[in-house]
Design a protein around this motif. Sequence first.
Motif, PDB file in Angstrom:
ATOM      1  N   THR A 129       0.824  -1.202   0.000  1.00  0.00           N
ATOM      2  CA  THR A 129       0.000   0.000   0.000  1.00  0.00           C
ATOM      3  C   THR A 129       0.863   1.259   0.000  1.00  0.00           C
ATOM      4  O   THR A 129       0.568   2.237  -0.698  1.00  0.00           O
ATOM      5  CB  THR A 129      -0.931   0.005   1.219  1.00  0.00           C
ATOM      6  OG1 THR A 129      -1.788  -1.133   1.170  1.00  0.00           O
ATOM      7  CG2 THR A 129      -1.780   1.259   1.251  1.00  0.00           C
ATOM      8  N   ASP A 132       2.162   1.763  -3.427  1.00  0.00           N
ATOM      9  CA  ASP A 132       1.069   2.246  -4.280  1.00  0.00           C
ATOM     10  C   ASP A 132       0.813   3.732  -4.037  1.00  0.00           C
ATOM     11  O   ASP A 132       0.569   4.501  -4.975  1.00  0.00           O
ATOM     12  CB  ASP A 132      -0.214   1.473  -3.981  1.00  0.00           C
ATOM     13  CG  ASP A 132      -0.405   0.287  -4.902  1.00  0.00           C
ATOM     14  OD1 ASP A 132       0.351   0.167  -5.887  1.00  0.00           O
ATOM     15  OD2 ASP A 132      -1.305  -0.519  -4.633  1.00  0.00           O
ATOM     16  N   GLU A 133       0.842   4.115  -2.782  1.00  0.00           N
ATOM     17  CA  GLU A 133       0.581   5.516  -2.428  1.00  0.00           C
ATOM     18  C   GLU A 133       1.640   6.429  -3.023  1.00  0.00           C
ATOM     19  O   GLU A 133       1.331   7.496  -3.564  1.00  0.00           O
ATOM     20  CB  GLU A 133       0.540   5.645  -0.912  1.00  0.00           C
ATOM     21  CG  GLU A 133       0.133   7.008  -0.409  1.00  0.00           C
ATOM     22  CD  GLU A 133       0.078   7.056   1.101  1.00  0.00           C
ATOM     23  OE1 GLU A 133       0.704   7.973   1.680  1.00  0.00           O
ATOM     24  OE2 GLU A 133      -0.570   6.169   1.700  1.00  0.00           O
ATOM     25  N   ALA A 137       0.926   9.275  -5.796  1.00  0.00           N
ATOM     26  CA  ALA A 137       1.293  10.668  -5.524  1.00  0.00           C
ATOM     27  C   ALA A 137       2.151  11.226  -6.661  1.00  0.00           C
ATOM     28  O   ALA A 137       1.969  12.377  -7.084  1.00  0.00           O
ATOM     29  CB  ALA A 137       2.035  10.770  -4.198  1.00  0.00           C
ATOM     30  N   ALA A 153      -3.427  11.112  -2.723  1.00  0.00           N
ATOM     31  CA  ALA A 153      -3.054   9.710  -2.915  1.00  0.00           C
ATOM     32  C   ALA A 153      -3.386   8.890  -1.669  1.00  0.00           C
ATOM     33  O   ALA A 153      -3.974   7.807  -1.750  1.00  0.00           O
ATOM     34  CB  ALA A 153      -1.568   9.599  -3.243  1.00  0.00           C
ATOM     35  N   ALA A 154      -3.019   9.420  -0.510  1.00  0.00           N
ATOM     36  CA  ALA A 154      -3.284   8.709   0.743  1.00  0.00           C
ATOM     37  C   ALA A 154      -4.787   8.539   0.973  1.00  0.00           C
ATOM     38  O   ALA A 154      -5.255   7.450   1.337  1.00  0.00           O
ATOM     39  CB  ALA A 154      -2.661   9.468   1.909  1.00  0.00           C
ATOM     40  N   LEU A 157      -6.578   6.053  -1.714  1.00  0.00           N
ATOM     41  CA  LEU A 157      -6.338   4.628  -1.451  1.00  0.00           C
ATOM     42  C   LEU A 157      -6.983   4.193  -0.145  1.00  0.00           C
ATOM     43  O   LEU A 157      -7.483   3.068  -0.033  1.00  0.00           O
ATOM     44  CB  LEU A 157      -4.837   4.351  -1.442  1.00  0.00           C
ATOM     45  CG  LEU A 157      -4.135   4.546  -2.788  1.00  0.00           C
ATOM     46  CD1 LEU A 157      -2.660   4.184  -2.680  1.00  0.00           C
ATOM     47  CD2 LEU A 157      -4.796   3.701  -3.878  1.00  0.00           C
TER      48      LEU A 157
END
Length: 210
Positions: A129, A132-133, A137, A153-154, A157
């Motif tokens: 995760t 991915d973040e 971003a 982004a945070a 997700l």
Amino acid sequence: MTGLRQRKRQQVHEAISAAAITLFLERGFDEVSVAEVAAAAGVSKPTLFKYFATKEDLVVHRIADHQGEAARVVRAAGGDPVAALHAHFVDGLARRDPVTGLNDHPEVLAFHRMVFDTPSLAARVAVYTAADEAALAAALTGPFDELSAALLAAQALAAQRVLARRTWLELARGRTAAEVHPEAVAAADRSFHRLSHAFEVRPAASEMRS
């Protein structure tokens, strides 16, 4: 020959993971050793670790198939990134993509329960995760300034994780995917609508300094 070797490697990779998940769902993740997985898959323990760095990766690699997906969606959209993420998530619900939580196949439900209820698996998912973040971003930097991109982004997700878990809980209570689908779409609509209003597109910091 390279293509043949790659296909063979992929077949071994899938066979090991399938054997592992079958054992984990039958007996519990913590109750099955890596040696038992290797024996069930017909490979040696060192061979298993050539394909999977950790025991947790035997499970989490199925989630890792979606690695970087949100960033790819944003880059391909070329428009409103929040709208693109929203549309992609709703499409996943329609396809009953397990990552959205809206899949009532018994093995999928059990798989999610195992991941949610096993601390070491949840911790390993957090590693994916975080990657991915960071990727999302980076994809959002341009439409948004650096800070806004990181915050969006945070939150995007996190919204997807919350939505998926809430949906899975409804299915775990015995409801069908067909029954839950309209509610899941409505919840996604509300969530992404709030995100779209919380973040305005602003010039990147480099543009502001020029």
